[in-house]
Design an enzyme around this catalytic site. Sequence first.
Site, mmCIF file in Angstrom:
data_model
loop_
_atom_site.group_PDB
_atom_site.id
_atom_site.type_symbol
_atom_site.label_atom_id
_atom_site.label_comp_id
_atom_site.label_asym_id
_atom_site.label_seq_id
_atom_site.Cartn_x
_atom_site.Cartn_y
_atom_site.Cartn_z
ATOM 1 C CG HIS A 34 -5.728 1.821 5.241
ATOM 2 N ND1 HIS A 34 -5.325 2.805 6.111
ATOM 3 C CD2 HIS A 34 -4.655 1.006 5.073
ATOM 4 C CE1 HIS A 34 -4.067 2.580 6.456
ATOM 5 N NE2 HIS A 34 -3.639 1.484 5.838
ATOM 6 C CG ASN A 57 -1.678 1.262 1.423
ATOM 7 O OD1 ASN A 57 -1.815 2.046 0.484
ATOM 8 N ND2 ASN A 57 -2.211 1.483 2.619
ATOM 9 N N GLY A 73 2.404 2.282 10.708
ATOM 10 C CA GLY A 73 3.377 3.372 10.546
ATOM 11 C C GLY A 73 4.073 3.776 11.832
ATOM 12 C CD GLU A 109 -3.040 5.615 6.712
ATOM 13 O OE1 GLU A 109 -2.994 5.657 5.472
ATOM 14 O OE2 GLU A 109 -2.123 5.130 7.414
ATOM 15 C CB SER A 160 5.164 -1.677 12.053
ATOM 16 O OG SER A 160 4.706 -0.364 12.313
ATOM 17 C CD GLU A 201 -3.494 -2.575 7.434
ATOM 18 O OE1 GLU A 201 -2.357 -2.769 7.010
ATOM 19 O OE2 GLU A 201 -4.166 -1.574 7.154
HETATM 20 C C1 PEP Z 1 -0.713 0.152 5.869
HETATM 21 O O1 PEP Z 1 -0.684 1.249 5.353
HETATM 22 O O2 PEP Z 1 -1.654 -0.602 5.624
HETATM 23 C C2 PEP Z 1 0.376 -0.235 6.769
HETATM 24 C C3 PEP Z 1 0.302 -1.411 7.351
HETATM 25 O O3 PEP Z 1 1.399 0.642 6.929
HETATM 26 P P1 PEP Z 1 2.852 0.339 7.575
HETATM 27 O O4 PEP Z 1 3.324 -0.966 7.009
HETATM 28 O O5 PEP Z 1 3.698 1.494 7.153
HETATM 29 O O6 PEP Z 1 2.659 0.251 9.063
#
Ligand code: PEP
Length: 249
Positions: free
Chosen positions: A97, A11, A173, A99, A211, A167
Amino acid sequence: MVSVRKLIAGNWKMNGLSNQIVEAVTVAEDLARNPPKVRVAICPPTILVHRIAERLARTIVEVGAQDLHGEAAGAFTGDTSGEMLHDAGARVVIIGHSERRSLHYEDDAVVSGKVNAALRAGLEPIICVGERLDHREAGQALEVVSHQLMHSLPMSLDGRAFVVAYEPVWAIGTGLTPTLEEIANMHRAIRDLLVERFSNGAARPILYGGSVKPSNAQDILHTQDVDGALVGGASLLAKDFLPIIRAAE
Ligand code: PEP
């Protein structure tokens, strides 16, 4: 036991200008030399979907989008429909997601509507769920995620190809991750719920996201009931994304 083909999906979020396309091409070229057993997808910003899909045509890397509008067409200034994304070459789409849920106020009902829109357009949805840190600290993680799943996954998914991504919001992040035991417990609970609800629930991939990086990918990707990863930051550079893909095998 049903075997589930793993998926590693990148992503890119709102990152990448034209000069980022080479990273996707580098991933595809490396995988072509030594084809992986796992599926691989890259979800660039919408503006790059078409160009990357053209460059990755006839490679094993699928191209996806990060969101879509619920309608096929109409007076929705600035939005992009699933039909448009499919026409541009996308085959998967991330929906819900964290976000989008937090910054664009998308609730479970909106997510569920977008899942229907993805199916209508011929896109395979990657549906994201995950608890906030306060939920986990209060011991409510399983309850929150189950509720999200029940309300974000419409029954129209039955018999269709779809993916769930767990997630934890606090892991995205941040460099933080749950313990492997916490990941396994959550994935088991999600699996149980999918099996209960959908005739093909046992065969649906459940990705972990939050992460994931080359240094922790091996452990996470070999945890019970983890069928792949949704990778944010570490999917931007081929040198980071490739070792994660290889760790999944
Ligand atoms: C994501 O954007 O779905 C995500 C898991 O980001 P990151 O791997 O940077 O934590």
